[in-house]
Design a protein around this motif. Structure first.
Motif, PDB file in Angstrom:
ATOM      1  N   ASP A 127     -13.002  -2.297  -1.505  1.00 46.01           N
ATOM      2  CA  ASP A 127     -11.777  -2.898  -0.955  1.00 46.01           C
ATOM      3  C   ASP A 127     -10.938  -1.851  -0.232  1.00 46.01           C
ATOM      4  OD1 ASP A 127     -12.286  -5.494  -1.858  1.00 46.01           O
ATOM      5  OD2 ASP A 127     -11.200  -5.210  -3.735  1.00 46.01           O
ATOM      6  N   LEU A 128     -10.840  -0.651  -0.827  1.00 48.04           N
ATOM      7  CA  LEU A 128     -10.042   0.406  -0.194  1.00 48.04           C
ATOM      8  C   LEU A 128     -10.648   0.782   1.162  1.00 48.04           C
ATOM      9  CD1 LEU A 128      -8.610   3.505  -2.030  1.00 48.04           C
ATOM     10  CD2 LEU A 128      -9.434   3.623   0.295  1.00 48.04           C
ATOM     11  N   LEU A 129     -11.948   0.994   1.200  1.00 47.66           N
ATOM     12  CA  LEU A 129     -12.593   1.372   2.463  1.00 47.66           C
ATOM     13  C   LEU A 129     -12.435   0.267   3.510  1.00 47.66           C
ATOM     14  CD1 LEU A 129     -15.851   3.029   1.090  1.00 47.66           C
ATOM     15  CD2 LEU A 129     -13.875   4.186   2.090  1.00 47.66           C
ATOM     16  N   HIS A 130     -12.557  -0.970   3.072  1.00 46.05           N
ATOM     17  CA  HIS A 130     -12.398  -2.095   3.988  1.00 46.05           C
ATOM     18  C   HIS A 130     -10.980  -2.119   4.560  1.00 46.05           C
ATOM     19  CE1 HIS A 130     -13.161  -6.072   5.621  1.00 46.05           C
ATOM     20  NE2 HIS A 130     -12.078  -6.523   5.028  1.00 46.05           N
ATOM     21  N   HIS A 131     -10.006  -1.816   3.698  1.00 55.45           N
ATOM     22  CA  HIS A 131      -8.613  -1.892   4.161  1.00 55.45           C
ATOM     23  C   HIS A 131      -8.254  -0.750   5.117  1.00 55.45           C
ATOM     24  CE1 HIS A 131      -4.634  -3.581   4.091  1.00 55.45           C
ATOM     25  NE2 HIS A 131      -4.134  -2.383   3.930  1.00 55.45           N
ATOM     26  N   LEU A 132      -8.967   0.382   5.031  1.00 50.74           N
ATOM     27  CA  LEU A 132      -8.681   1.497   5.952  1.00 50.74           C
ATOM     28  C   LEU A 132      -8.710   1.054   7.404  1.00 50.74           C
ATOM     29  CD1 LEU A 132     -10.809   4.452   4.531  1.00 50.74           C
ATOM     30  CD2 LEU A 132      -8.383   3.925   4.123  1.00 50.74           C
ATOM     31  N   GLU A 133      -9.644   0.185   7.721  1.00 47.55           N
ATOM     32  CA  GLU A 133      -9.793  -0.256   9.119  1.00 47.55           C
ATOM     33  C   GLU A 133      -8.594  -1.082   9.560  1.00 47.55           C
ATOM     34  OE1 GLU A 133     -12.368   0.820  10.852  1.00 47.55           O
ATOM     35  OE2 GLU A 133     -14.136   0.946   9.567  1.00 47.55           O
ATOM     36  N   LYS A 134      -7.870  -1.648   8.574  1.00 46.66           N
ATOM     37  CA  LYS A 134      -6.662  -2.393   8.932  1.00 46.66           C
ATOM     38  C   LYS A 134      -5.449  -1.461   9.050  1.00 46.66           C
ATOM     39  CE  LYS A 134      -8.434  -6.638   6.990  1.00 46.66           C
ATOM     40  NZ  LYS A 134      -8.281  -7.761   6.055  1.00 46.66           N
ATOM     41  N   LEU A 135      -5.368  -0.460   8.166  1.00 50.79           N
ATOM     42  CA  LEU A 135      -4.261   0.500   8.251  1.00 50.79           C
ATOM     43  C   LEU A 135      -4.305   1.266   9.569  1.00 50.79           C
ATOM     44  CD1 LEU A 135      -4.052   2.276   4.764  1.00 50.79           C
ATOM     45  CD2 LEU A 135      -2.275   0.888   5.829  1.00 50.79           C
ATOM     46  N   VAL A 136      -5.496   1.721   9.928  1.00 49.26           N
ATOM     47  CA  VAL A 136      -5.692   2.521  11.144  1.00 49.26           C
ATOM     48  C   VAL A 136      -6.981   2.025  11.812  1.00 49.26           C
ATOM     49  CG1 VAL A 136      -5.842   4.841  12.119  1.00 49.26           C
ATOM     50  CG2 VAL A 136      -4.670   4.510   9.926  1.00 49.26           C
TER      51      VAL A 136
END
Lengths: 133, 133, 133
Positions: free
Chosen positions: B58-67
């Motif tokens: 989930d964290l890795l997936h969300h990185l693409e949304k943060l940046v």
């Protein structure tokens, strides 16, 4: 030890690596840790590539997307963005000391991140020696 | 002390807790602080739950949304996302030592966060002893 | 040394500055570093302005935009948002000690950031003395 940094504009990354190494030259610690701490709530300390200036420009540009300046904020001074970014990036940074200097990688620079400039900012420098290992 | 970590792909969280504790076993410090520092500008060090692998996913997936990887960036090497994430998560991490080991909570693991892999990454380990208290 | 913090609701910033300074009063270290470490994967430690409560309110409000609670997550316990925020803000914070107290700026407060409360949270306090400089 401490030093001050004058920041040039509202959002900026100011390379303070040389100032920190100059402070370390006055410390007895040759191997250990250097903590940097900026005593403000609208600035931060970060490590960023300091070779290609486009990296810093991209980072500053992206800040406005992470935390928009004109978000739906209650804080009346108009700098809520700066407070939120300061908490996110952090005002404290700890870097190893080797041979009396910051043990940075080849492309790393220590930056004071200004989110509500221009201002004069203070940085505390604390050094601690490690046991020989 | 230092060790290297080989990362498997572009974005990854690699659990390095055991490598750090192995380094601590060679240190004289039984109670104090352990600083971990990775000497790169496109990686970071983070503490994440290491029990349910879905948390890391989930964290890795969300990185693409943060940046977003394909944001409006100027840096020509195509890895501006990785530089921005490295500054955001940070390359330095300080963890207490108790009884010669990292004093982590039950669910905490120390991870090298890779944002521009696969690569070989270096981690410096610095230990400092506390006064008895 | 350690202490516990009882958090009041799901998202909260709890000012722990006084608890940390009370712990420092029992330490022999008058000049050096204080590391704070919370042993959880759904909380963090941050420094935020503690004068205008709107700053904390704005920060908590913005968390939901940085990492939406109902994002597209796999972790089955429903608190993936809290895990991602904990890794982003960080569970470790190092603050200089001067004259036996945290060397905070005038507007800075040390906060435990709760992302999955209400809960009881643990904070480890480790102090290290600096050489006179």
């Amino acid at each position: 030890m401490q030093f001050t940094v004058t920041t040039p504009q509202r959002l900026a990354l100011v390379d303070i690596t040389d100032q920190v190494n100059a402070a370390l030259a006055r410390s007895a610690v040759k191997d250990g840790l250097c903590n940097l701490f900026t005593t403000h709530t609208t600035a931060a300390l970060v490590i960023v590539e300091n070779w290609d200036p486009d990296v810093a420009a991209d980072l500053l540009h992206h800040l406005e997307k992470l935390v928009p300046r004109d978000g739906d904020f209650r804080h009346a001074e108009g700098n809520a963005q700066a407070h939120i970014l300061s908490a996110l990036y952090g005002v404290s940074l700890t870097v190893p000391i080797r041979d009396g200097q910051l043990a940075l990688g080849r492309w790393q620079g220590v930056m004071l991140a200004e989110f509500d400039g221009p201002r004069e900012r203070h940085v505390l420098v604390t050094t601690l020696g490690a046991l020989p290992s």
